[in-house]
Design a protein around this motif. Structure first.
Motif: not given
Length: 462
Positions: A270-283, A285-294
């Motif tokens: 996920l890091e290589a793909a530019g996906v942000e995770m929180n401290a607990a390791g959860a991805i 996402v916004d209200e559309e379930h989209r991650s930091s990588q659009p």
């Protein structure tokens, strides 16, 4: 056609399979990779096999109750191996259905571990594929506590591979899984201790339900050990010794860690793909379930919101409709009904009394009674509690809670009403079905108390 797939799903559980299947039905080119088993945790090591084992305990109890109703039933013990065979056959059948559903909709499936190389590239062994959009739906993994000897304990998955019923079991934890496992193991004949840090089990549930659960567990002979934490596990000869923060030591044959699940995100790239995770390791996402990588989305337990199979399925379907069905929509996380399959079961929808009272004054309606079946059977401790939390200002039913026979079946219908914004007056004018426990929800007339009301002196000061 720059990419191999319009959508590639990593994870073949409830969220991933539903999103993949519906997306393909909308005309998308879809691929799905699953490294362990189709259907995910729920079908294979979660809801389905657990409920089958809950059913097994109920048959034993009904057989014992039968004498009071005139039945002469001889109970000669329980055959663990026979139950396991039937359970595993049903799990295999359902897991196979998941694969067939995907293939029947033209989805390309991969029995492989998939990792992200970048935002559009997925690696599976020696093979790489690309996708315009990617969905991560890899679920969660059970956790052990970080204490000496933790490796001697079992996790929730292990219940479904045990060759025999342990005679003595310590269950560590006090959530859904812990209490369900305690009831299953006790119902099939084991001596069970439950250890947990809080004063009451089921953190986040309504306090009346939590208190009633304690009484129900105690009535079954389950030993509850509140306000303690395990400090170590050691093996001595053929038994385990569990040390507790209270300086007490419990001897047992097996220890189950039911201490939570963490998002299954490690090693996915996920890091290589530019996906942000929180401290607990959860991805994240916004209200559309989209991650930091659009172009990368995430659903289900891997985002750690409401970790329930129906929620994962609903959000998966909504995302497919949004991305490929030309009908954007969301599945609501509000008023999600849920159940805990203890003995007796617990079910709830909406706000607890404590959460509702924090928002403003509420009226509380409660009833306690012994179900008709057990006024005859005489089984001790088999009580029912039903509760409504009602907003004083709007008369809306903000929460409904139940511990008792058929709680989950009853709460499904109540969930529709609460989700639609039904008022207490709507409940009151509904004619009950008699004689049932469910009719109590529409015959509660006397307010037990009000909650969330400020003392006069405090209100005047403000």
């Amino acid at each position: 056609m720059a990419h191999d797939f319009d959508l590639f799903v990593i994870g073949g559980g409830s969220a991933g399979v539903r999103c993949a299947r519906v997306s393909a039905a909308h005309g998308a080119r879809v691929g799905v990779a699953e490294e362990r088993f189709w259907g995910g945790t729920c079908v294979n090591v979660g809801c389905v096999p657990k409920k089958i084992m809950v059913n097994a305990t109920e048959y034993g109890q009904w057989a014992q109750d039968g004498a009071a109703f005139g039945w002469d039933i001889e109970v000669r013990g329980h055959d663990w191996a026979k139950l396991a065979k039937a359970r595993d056959a049903e799990v295999a059948r359902l897991s196979g259905i998941y694969g067939k559903l995907l293939q029947g909709n033209g989805v390309t499936t991969f029995d492989a571990r998939a990792t992200l190389v970048d935002a559009h590239t997925i690696q599976m062994g020696d093979r790489k594929v690309t996708a315009e959009r990617i969905l991560v739906a890899t679920g969660g993994t059970p956790q052990r506590l970080d204490i000496p000897g933790a490796e001697l304990g079992l996790i929730s998955d292990d219940l479904f591979t045990l060759g025999a019923l342990p005679k003595r079991v310590v269950v560590i934890g006090a959530g859904y899984i812990a209490l369900e496992f305690a009831c299953i193991l006790r119902g099939l004949g084991a001596e069970v201790d439950v250890m947990y840090r809080a004063a009451l089990p089921l953190r986040g549930f309504d306090d009346d339900i939590r208190t009633a659960a304690v009484a129900a567990l105690d009535a079954q002979g389950i030993r509850l050990n509140p306000d303690v934490s395990p400090t170590r596990i050691t093996r001595v000869d053929n038994q385990l010794l569990v040390g507790m923060s209270s300086n007490f030591i419990r001897e047992t044959d097996a220890v189950f860690f039911c201490t939570g699940r963490s998002p299954n995100t490690a090693g996915l790239g996920l890091e290589a793909a530019g996906v942000e995770m929180n401290a607990a390791g959860a991805i994240v996402v916004d209200e559309e379930h989209r991650s930091s990588q659009p172009n990368i989305f995430a659903l289900g337990d891997v985002i750690d919101r409401i970790n329930l199979t129906p929620m994962a399925t609903a959000t998966g379907h909504a995302l497919a409709d949004t991305l490929f069905g030309n009908k954007p929509r969301k599945a609501s996380y509000d008023n999600v009904a849920t159940a805990v399959f203890t003995n007796p079961p617990i079910a709830t929808v909406g706000l607890s009394e404590q959460d509702a009272a924090a928002r403003g004054p509420v009226d509380i309606f409660v009833t306690h009674f012994t179900p008709m079946r057990h006024t005859i059977s005489g089984r001790q401790g088999r009580k029912t509690l039903m509760k409504l939390v009602v907003c004083q200002r709007t008369d809306k039913v903000l929460g409904a809670h139940m511990l008792g026979e058929d709680a989950a079946e009853i709460m499904q219908g109540i969930g529709i009403a609460v989700g639609m914004g039904a008022t207490k007056a709507d409940f009151d004018r509904t004619i009950g079905i008699h004689p049932t426990a469910a009719e109590e929800f529409v015959t509660l007339r006397t307010r037990a108390r009000e909650s969330g009301v400020q003392p006069p002196q405090q209100a005047a000061a403000e």
